[in-house]
Design a protein around this motif. Sequence first.
Motif, PDB file in Angstrom:
ATOM      1  N   TYR A  33       0.802  -1.222   0.000  1.00 14.24           N
ATOM      2  CA  TYR A  33       0.000   0.000   0.000  1.00 14.24           C
ATOM      3  C   TYR A  33       0.839   1.279   0.000  1.00 14.24           C
ATOM      4  CZ  TYR A  33      -3.205   3.645   1.483  1.00 14.24           C
ATOM      5  OH  TYR A  33      -3.911   4.824   1.567  1.00 14.24           O
ATOM      6  N   THR A  36       2.703   2.034  -3.287  1.00 20.31           N
ATOM      7  CA  THR A  36       1.907   2.095  -4.501  1.00 20.31           C
ATOM      8  C   THR A  36       1.655   3.540  -4.907  1.00 20.31           C
ATOM      9  OG1 THR A  36       0.790   0.041  -3.881  1.00 20.31           O
ATOM     10  CG2 THR A  36      -0.295   1.397  -5.531  1.00 20.31           C
ATOM     11  N   ALA A  37       1.561   3.773  -6.199  1.00 20.63           N
ATOM     12  CA  ALA A  37       1.231   5.110  -6.708  1.00 20.63           C
ATOM     13  C   ALA A  37      -0.111   5.559  -6.150  1.00 20.63           C
ATOM     14  CB  ALA A  37       1.201   5.098  -8.225  1.00 20.63           C
ATOM     15  N   GLU A  38      -0.263   6.858  -5.968  1.00 26.15           N
ATOM     16  CA  GLU A  38      -1.465   7.422  -5.362  1.00 26.15           C
ATOM     17  C   GLU A  38      -2.736   6.950  -6.074  1.00 26.15           C
ATOM     18  OE1 GLU A  38      -2.620   9.602  -2.106  1.00 26.15           O
ATOM     19  OE2 GLU A  38      -0.545   9.643  -2.797  1.00 26.15           O
ATOM     20  N   SER A  39      -2.694   6.870  -7.380  1.00 27.31           N
ATOM     21  CA  SER A  39      -3.888   6.501  -8.154  1.00 27.31           C
ATOM     22  C   SER A  39      -4.328   5.059  -7.922  1.00 27.31           C
ATOM     23  CB  SER A  39      -3.634   6.725  -9.643  1.00 27.31           C
ATOM     24  OG  SER A  39      -2.531   5.939 -10.086  1.00 27.31           O
ATOM     25  N   TRP A  40      -3.426   4.227  -7.400  1.00 20.76           N
ATOM     26  CA  TRP A  40      -3.743   2.818  -7.170  1.00 20.76           C
ATOM     27  C   TRP A  40      -4.052   2.504  -5.711  1.00 20.76           C
ATOM     28  CZ3 TRP A  40      -4.712  -1.007 -10.550  1.00 20.76           C
ATOM     29  CH2 TRP A  40      -4.379  -0.780 -11.891  1.00 20.76           C
ATOM     30  N   ARG A  41      -3.934   3.472  -4.835  1.00 18.90           N
ATOM     31  CA  ARG A  41      -4.051   3.171  -3.408  1.00 18.90           C
ATOM     32  C   ARG A  41      -5.463   2.774  -2.982  1.00 18.90           C
ATOM     33  NH1 ARG A  41       0.040   6.869   0.293  1.00 18.90           N
ATOM     34  NH2 ARG A  41       1.952   5.967  -0.568  1.00 18.90           N
ATOM     35  N   THR A  42      -6.483   3.340  -3.619  1.00 22.93           N
ATOM     36  CA  THR A  42      -7.843   2.962  -3.234  1.00 22.93           C
ATOM     37  C   THR A  42      -8.139   1.497  -3.577  1.00 22.93           C
ATOM     38  OG1 THR A  42      -8.696   5.208  -3.342  1.00 22.93           O
ATOM     39  CG2 THR A  42     -10.296   3.425  -3.553  1.00 22.93           C
ATOM     40  N   PRO A  43      -7.844   1.030  -4.802  1.00 22.59           N
ATOM     41  CA  PRO A  43      -8.036  -0.405  -5.065  1.00 22.59           C
ATOM     42  C   PRO A  43      -7.209  -1.293  -4.138  1.00 22.59           C
ATOM     43  CG  PRO A  43      -7.729   0.786  -7.120  1.00 22.59           C
ATOM     44  CD  PRO A  43      -7.437   1.752  -6.024  1.00 22.59           C
ATOM     45  N   VAL A  44      -6.005  -0.864  -3.800  1.00 27.06           N
ATOM     46  CA  VAL A  44      -5.180  -1.659  -2.887  1.00 27.06           C
ATOM     47  C   VAL A  44      -5.796  -1.677  -1.493  1.00 27.06           C
ATOM     48  CG1 VAL A  44      -2.915  -1.819  -1.785  1.00 27.06           C
ATOM     49  CG2 VAL A  44      -3.076  -1.302  -4.216  1.00 27.06           C
ATOM     50  N   THR A  45      -6.385  -0.565  -1.067  1.00 30.46           N
ATOM     51  CA  THR A  45      -7.074  -0.515   0.221  1.00 30.46           C
ATOM     52  C   THR A  45      -8.194  -1.548   0.269  1.00 30.46           C
ATOM     53  OG1 THR A  45      -6.593   1.828   0.556  1.00 30.46           O
ATOM     54  CG2 THR A  45      -8.472   0.930   1.751  1.00 30.46           C
TER      55      THR A  45
END
Length: 259
Positions: A33, A36-45
């Motif tokens: 998490y 990870t790039a900011e744009s991918w953090r929500t899916p990773v969450t």
Amino acid sequence: MHSPLGIRPHRMRPADATTWSLVAAAVLVQIAYPLTAESWRTPVTVLSVVVFAAASLADAGRVHGLRGVVVLVAVAGGGGLLAESVGLATGFPFGQYAYADTLGPTAFGVPLVVPLAWLMMAWPALVVGRALAASPLAVVAVGGPALATWDLFLDPQMVDAGHWAWAHPTPALPLVPGVPLTNFGGWVVVSVAIVAALHALLDRPARPTVTSGPAAALYLWVYGSSVLGHLVFFDRPGSALVGGLAMGLVAIPFALRLR
């Protein structure tokens, strides 16, 4: 056969490769998490919560069978959804807050990943309470705070990520701005209720300190990684300190007990 505490012991399967694989996957996703790039953090969450919840369900099923899975889903998942939906509609017990449209599908205005988050940590918290306490009241008195103090890390991180916000973020805990005291009070109330219900509905294993290595690993990982993450990655030294001290009141004795 009954234990001296009046709680029926039972036999359970040893932790298998599937359960430990889910634990390892939960840890790896959480490690990814902050990297990870900011744009991918929500899916990773979302993925992190789903995998962690699956690990908790697998372990509860190992210890208590299908009943453990059903009770954990109904009590922790259903109870978390009920508390959050009431909180959104009335401001009780957490205070007035609103979710952003970022965490996926919702039920009653609550992102479905949120009750999964209650579920994922409720099982390790119950294991911690049972490992450190004997009487039902003491188990709840330990297990409830074991769950509630995790929120000292969760809420600041999710507020900073923009997933929800408070209408009145003050007064707040010292060093933890942006999250009102009412929220932590609500977490204590709901956490105690969830752990009490789980403890009442699920038979206590005969050897609770060694029943769940996976749950123990998950709880201690969350504690250590949360302190490190808030201190190093999330620019939240205040919540690292406050959460580290509060959750540490349970996590550190639990770690020592496991030794």
